[in-house]
Design an enzyme around this catalytic site. Sequence first.
Site, PDB file in Angstrom:
ATOM      1  N   ASP A  47      13.322   1.864 -85.290  1.00 30.82           N
ATOM      2  CA  ASP A  47      13.922   1.114 -84.183  1.00 30.82           C
ATOM      3  C   ASP A  47      13.731  -0.374 -84.497  1.00 30.82           C
ATOM      4  O   ASP A  47      12.618  -0.888 -84.452  1.00 30.82           O
ATOM      5  CB  ASP A  47      13.191   1.502 -82.885  1.00 30.82           C
ATOM      6  CG  ASP A  47      13.817   0.881 -81.649  1.00 30.82           C
ATOM      7  OD1 ASP A  47      14.799   0.120 -81.787  1.00 30.82           O
ATOM      8  OD2 ASP A  47      13.308   1.164 -80.546  1.00 30.82           O
TER       9      ASP A  47
ATOM     10  N   GLU B 289      17.851   2.281 -85.463  1.00 28.43           N
ATOM     11  CA  GLU B 289      18.204   2.061 -84.056  1.00 28.43           C
ATOM     12  C   GLU B 289      18.254   0.576 -83.712  1.00 28.43           C
ATOM     13  O   GLU B 289      17.374  -0.189 -84.115  1.00 28.43           O
ATOM     14  CB  GLU B 289      17.152   2.775 -83.190  1.00 28.43           C
ATOM     15  CG  GLU B 289      17.334   2.613 -81.699  1.00 28.43           C
ATOM     16  CD  GLU B 289      16.376   3.520 -80.917  1.00 28.43           C
ATOM     17  OE1 GLU B 289      16.013   4.596 -81.437  1.00 28.43           O
ATOM     18  OE2 GLU B 289      15.983   3.150 -79.802  1.00 28.43           O
TER      19      GLU B 289
ATOM     20  N   ASP C 125      19.919   5.771 -71.426  1.00 24.36           N
ATOM     21  CA  ASP C 125      18.681   5.963 -70.683  1.00 24.36           C
ATOM     22  C   ASP C 125      19.102   6.440 -69.292  1.00 24.36           C
ATOM     23  O   ASP C 125      19.827   5.733 -68.588  1.00 24.36           O
ATOM     24  CB  ASP C 125      17.919   4.629 -70.616  1.00 24.36           C
ATOM     25  CG  ASP C 125      16.577   4.767 -69.913  1.00 24.36           C
ATOM     26  OD1 ASP C 125      16.549   5.349 -68.804  1.00 24.36           O
ATOM     27  OD2 ASP C 125      15.576   4.278 -70.454  1.00 24.36           O
TER      28      ASP C 125
ATOM     29  N   HIS D 235      17.371   7.869 -74.259  1.00 23.91           N
ATOM     30  CA  HIS D 235      16.232   6.962 -74.385  1.00 23.91           C
ATOM     31  C   HIS D 235      15.234   7.281 -73.283  1.00 23.91           C
ATOM     32  O   HIS D 235      15.615   7.520 -72.137  1.00 23.91           O
ATOM     33  CB  HIS D 235      16.717   5.516 -74.252  1.00 23.91           C
ATOM     34  CG  HIS D 235      15.622   4.495 -74.231  1.00 23.91           C
ATOM     35  ND1 HIS D 235      15.189   3.899 -73.062  1.00 23.91           N
ATOM     36  CD2 HIS D 235      14.871   3.978 -75.224  1.00 23.91           C
ATOM     37  CE1 HIS D 235      14.221   3.041 -73.354  1.00 23.91           C
ATOM     38  NE2 HIS D 235      14.013   3.060 -74.656  1.00 23.91           N
TER      39      HIS D 235
ATOM     40  N   GLU E 156      12.995  12.040 -76.654  1.00 22.80           N
ATOM     41  CA  GLU E 156      12.062  10.953 -76.972  1.00 22.80           C
ATOM     42  C   GLU E 156      10.815  11.116 -76.110  1.00 22.80           C
ATOM     43  O   GLU E 156      10.898  11.453 -74.930  1.00 22.80           O
ATOM     44  CB  GLU E 156      12.708   9.588 -76.708  1.00 22.80           C
ATOM     45  CG  GLU E 156      11.761   8.432 -77.007  1.00 22.80           C
ATOM     46  CD  GLU E 156      12.434   7.062 -76.983  1.00 22.80           C
ATOM     47  OE1 GLU E 156      13.577   6.968 -76.487  1.00 22.80           O
ATOM     48  OE2 GLU E 156      11.807   6.090 -77.471  1.00 22.80           O
TER      49      GLU E 156
END
Lengths: 373, 373
Positions: free
Chosen positions: B197, B223, B272, B299, B324
Site C-alpha cells: 500500500d 495499492e 470501504d 477496505h 482486510e
Amino acid sequence: MRITEVESIVLRLPSVADVCDGSQDAFVVRVHTDAGIIGLGEADSMPSVLKAVFEAPTSNSIGHGLRDVLLGQDPLQLEPLWQRMYDRTLYLGGAGVRLAAISGAEMALWDIAGKVAGRPVYDLLGGAFRRRLRAYASVLFPEDATDLDSVQRTAERLRREGYTAMKFGWGGFGADLRDDIQLVHAARQGAGDDAELLIDVGLCWDLPTALERARALAEFRLYWLEAPMPHEPVEAYAELCSASPVRIACESPGGFWESLHFLRRGRLHVILPDVSNVGGLSQWKRVAQAARTEGAWCVPHNFSTGILTAASLHLVANQPDSDLVECSEAGSPLNTDLVRPALRPRDGYITLPDAPGLGVELDDAIVERYRVS
Amino acid sequence: MRITDVEVLHLRLDTIRDEANGTQDAAIVRVHTDSGLIGLGEADSSPHIVKAIVEAPRSHSIMAGIRELVVGEDPLLVRRLWHKMYDGTLYFGRRGVGLHAISGVDIALWDLAGKALGQPVHALLGGAVRDRIRAYASALFAPTPEETAAKARRYVELGFTAMKFGWGNFGQDLARDVAQVRAIREAVGPTIQVMVDVGICWDVATAVDMAHRLAEYDVFWLEEPLHPDNVAGYATLSARSPIRIAAGEEDASLYAFEDLVDRGGIAIVQPDVSRAGGLTESLRIADLVHRRGRLCVPHNFSTGILTAASLHLNAVIPNALFQEFPAPGEGSPLNSDLISPAFSVQAGYLAISGAPGLGVELVPDVVDRYRVE
C-alpha cells in the site's frame, strides 16, 4: 505574518422554509492575523457541518480540522496553503462540504492578500477586463405551478428595476409539461422580448423528459436551461447537450477534477462553479480556463451572501469573455444586508468593488442579529 | 416500527498521532426505534463532522441533517431511506464526508433489520455464498526492513497466508522501498501473498518503474500509488503495471467507482463500506465491479463494526477475495476491543457469523473509556 485565529460564524434566519432558497442561512469564516488584518470568506454548504470541518480535532495524518491546519501559517502562501488544506483533509473524501470549507478559508486568504497589498482582489488575479458587470436576477418559481400571475408580475418588476436578464427556477416547475410551458410563457410575457430568460429546473428530469422540455420551451428563446437532470450519470448530459435546441447549464459537480470530467464527458455548454464550494478563487479560475479549453462558458453560481457576490465579481471581471453575474432576488436579509457596501445592481449592472481585498466588510449589527453559533 | 433518534458516539484515544492510522478515533452510529431495538453502524471519517452532519438543522430542500431526514420513518425501508438521505444532503454530500455519514446510518439500518427479522445481514442481502473468507493482515511499514520483516514473520506464525504493508516511510526513498519489500518476501517465503500500500505519493512514471522493480518479489497488488483525483493516471498505470493496481478507499458513491474502474482501469476495487455509501451502495459497487470482471476487496481499517459489515458484504458477493484485517498490534483498542464477540483469525480465515443483524454489540466499558462526545 501568521494566522492567529480562524473564526467560524453560523448565521440563520429565525424561520427556514423547505424550499430551494440557499440564502436562508450562511457560513462566514474570518481569518485573523498577527498583523491585525482580518480576512473574510464564506462557504455555501451546510453551516453547522462547515463549522465542524473547521473545528474538528485530528483523526490521523490525512484527517485534520481546518483551523488546526491554518493556525500559525503565513496567510500569503496561498497555493501552498490550499494544497496543505487539501492534503490534510483527504480523509473527508473528494468534494462536498470539505471542499466548501476549503473554499471559504481560501477566499479569506485572498481578502488578506488584497488588504496587505492595498489592492482589490481582481488586481491580484491579474486585472479586470471591465468594471461593470451584467447582473441576472435569480428568483424561485412559486410552489403553486398555476400561479402564473405572480411569475409575470415578478418578471415585470425585475424588468422595471433594470435587469436585462433573469432566471426562474425550482418551486412548482418541472412536474408537468403544460404547467412548465405556461410558467415559462408567463415569465417571457413579463420579461419582454429582449430580456434574456434563464430557467433553472432543479435536477429533476430524466433524459427523455429533459429533451422533450428543451424542445417544447425553445420557442420562448431561453438563454439556458439549468440543472435539468441529476449530475449523474454524466453521459446523459452528453446526449442532452448534443441534441438540445437550448443551451444546457449546470453547477459544478464538485471541485476542479469533477468539473473537468463533467465538461469533457458531459459536453456541457455552460458550467456554473460556485466560488464558495468549488475550492475557492484559484480553483474557480482553473475551471474557467478548462471550460474555455473545452469550448464551454463559465458563469459563477452565486446565491448566498454579499461575500460570495464580491468574490464572484472579482473573478468574472478577470475573465476575458464573460460578464454575467447571478444576483439573488429571493429577498433574504443575509443576501442583501450582510456586507457593506451592498453589492446590488443599478440599471441591471453591478459595479466592481475596488477597496483592498474583496472590498466588502461585515455589517456587525446584521451578524449579531442572525448569528446562532 | 419507527425511528426515534440517530445518535453519533465520538470515541477517541487520549493521544492522537499525526500518522496514517485510521483507528485512533471512531464515529459510531446508533439508530434508535420505538420497538427498543437499536441498530449499530459506523462511519470511518472525522467523528466530530459526522456528528454535525447527523444533527444539522435543515438549510433548504436539498440540504438537511440526517437525523431530521430519517426520524419517524420505518427503519426496514433501507433502500428508500438511503435515497432520502442522499437526496436530502445533495448540496453538501454526494461524495466525501456526507456519504460517509450516510454509510454509518445505512449500516445501522441493516443491523436493525437483521435484529428485527432474526436474520444475519448477509441473509437479507440475498444469502451468503461462503461461510468463511481468507483474512489478510494489514499493517504499517516499520521504519527499517529488519523491523518490517519481523512483523511479517509474526503474522505468518499467527496463521495469516496473506498480508499487506503500507504508508509509514514508504515512498520517500525508492531504494529503501525495494529493500523493505525484499525483506518481507525473504521473511515469509514464496507461498504467502504480499501486497503493498503505497500511500498516495508517486507520479505515474515512478509507479510504473516501481511496479516493475517490485514485481520481482511477487507483490500481488500495488495499492493507492497515485492521488485519487488522478484517474487518468490510474488508466496509464493499470495498462503498464506488471502488478495488479488496487484503489478505492478514498472514494464514495457508485458513480465514483464506475469512473475509477471504467476510466481508471484498476484491477482490485476497494470500497470501504463505512465510507462508500454503506452496505446498500457497496453492494451496487461490488455488482458493477463484478460486471467489469474485477475483484472487490472492501477496505477495513477501523473498529469491529466495520469488520462485521465488511464480512457480510464479502459473504454475498461472487467477486470476493479477502477480508482486510488490521494485523494484531497494529490497530488501537478501538479496533480490537470495542465489540463483542471479538473477531479471531483461525488458520488465516475469518468465519462469517449467522447471528442476527451484524452479529456484534458494543462493549459498554470500552465506549465509556473512550467516548468524548
